[in-house]
Write a protein that holds these residues in place. Structure first.
Motif, mmCIF file in Angstrom:
data_model
loop_
_atom_site.group_PDB
_atom_site.id
_atom_site.type_symbol
_atom_site.label_atom_id
_atom_site.label_comp_id
_atom_site.label_asym_id
_atom_site.label_seq_id
_atom_site.Cartn_x
_atom_site.Cartn_y
_atom_site.Cartn_z
ATOM 1 N N ILE A 32 2.810 -7.645 -2.820
ATOM 2 C CA ILE A 32 3.054 -6.281 -2.349
ATOM 3 C C ILE A 32 1.908 -5.811 -1.461
ATOM 4 O O ILE A 32 2.121 -5.321 -0.353
ATOM 5 N N GLY A 35 1.864 -7.724 1.895
ATOM 6 C CA GLY A 35 2.961 -7.321 2.771
ATOM 7 C C GLY A 35 2.765 -5.933 3.340
ATOM 8 O O GLY A 35 2.893 -5.717 4.546
ATOM 9 N N LEU A 36 2.417 -4.957 2.473
ATOM 10 C CA LEU A 36 2.260 -3.581 2.932
ATOM 11 C C LEU A 36 1.086 -3.410 3.887
ATOM 12 O O LEU A 36 1.121 -2.565 4.782
ATOM 13 N N ALA A 55 0.345 0.193 3.455
ATOM 14 C CA ALA A 55 -0.634 0.170 2.355
ATOM 15 C C ALA A 55 -1.619 1.327 2.500
ATOM 16 O O ALA A 55 -1.934 2.012 1.519
ATOM 17 N N TYR A 88 7.377 -3.986 1.383
ATOM 18 C CA TYR A 88 6.666 -5.261 1.547
ATOM 19 C C TYR A 88 7.626 -6.384 1.911
ATOM 20 O O TYR A 88 7.214 -7.396 2.473
ATOM 21 N N ARG A 183 -5.678 -4.239 2.243
ATOM 22 C CA ARG A 183 -5.065 -5.018 1.155
ATOM 23 C C ARG A 183 -5.970 -5.016 -0.073
ATOM 24 O O ARG A 183 -5.513 -4.803 -1.194
#
Length: 197
Positions: A32, A35-36, A55, A88, A183
């Motif tokens: 997650i 991806g975000l 994110a 994501y 991240r």
């Protein structure tokens, strides 16, 4: 007989996530967060040397949610952090595109959200009053993003998102950072909140 189209995606963790029937065991926070951190908000139409990621937006929404409800339990702060987590794998579609796609997008988003929530100890569906506060934090963040990095005038942003109270946004600045840094912060915040749930 026609071959069924592939509806799963392999994640960097090695998990195979079925988008039509997602299960909590196939969801990892590292996937997650990664991806975000690489999905751009505003279709990438923001100022700066780095895209403003989902994110980064999620971290801002969680901070705003805490300002709106300083006594909120950690579980609802976690829900705020994860409010856009399905993106994501399905990406961040701007509202006009979501409208054009129709109800199928919303159903996919809901299935993924439920699996993500269950994976991290939240109810599949967040209570309506909490969801409403998260949505308010989301609208405030959209106003901030629109005026600080997306080229909107304050009047235009206010027309679309409403003008937030100054005390809610005071001291909060939009950050544009490399995806790896975002991240790491997203993952760190998730770990902090999960420990308190």
């Amino acid at each position: 007989m026609a071959k069924q189209p592939r509806a799963w995606q392999r994640m960097l963790s090695g998990r195979r996530l079925d988008l039509l029937d997602p299960t909590p065991v196939d969801i990892e926070i590292e996937d997650i967060a990664h991806g975000l951190a690489f999905v751009a908000r505003w279709n990438g139409q923001t100022r700066g040397d780095f895209a403003y990621s989902v994110a980064e937006h999620s971290l801002l929404v969680e901070a705003l949610f805490r300002r709106l409800d300083p006594g909120a339990p950690a579980r609802w702060c976690l829900a705020a952090l994860l409010h856009d987590a399905p993106e994501y794998v399905i990406g961040d579609m701007i509202s006009p595109v979501k409208s054009a796609v129709g109800p199928g997008y919303g159903e996919l988003d809901e299935r993924l959200s439920a699996a993500i929530h269950i994976r991290f100890g939240l109810p599949a569906a967040v209570p309506a009053q909490i969801k409403k506060r998260i949505k308010k934090a989301d609208s405030i963040s959209a106003w901030m993003e629109a005026t600080q990095i997306a080229g909107f005038s304050e009047a235009e942003a206010t027309r679309f998102f409403g003008r937030p109270d100054k005390e809610l946004t005071e001291g909060l600045q939009i950050k544009l950072r490399p995806p790896v840094a975002v991240r790491e912060e997203f993952t760190r915040r998730h770990v902090e909140l999960l420990a308190l749930v």
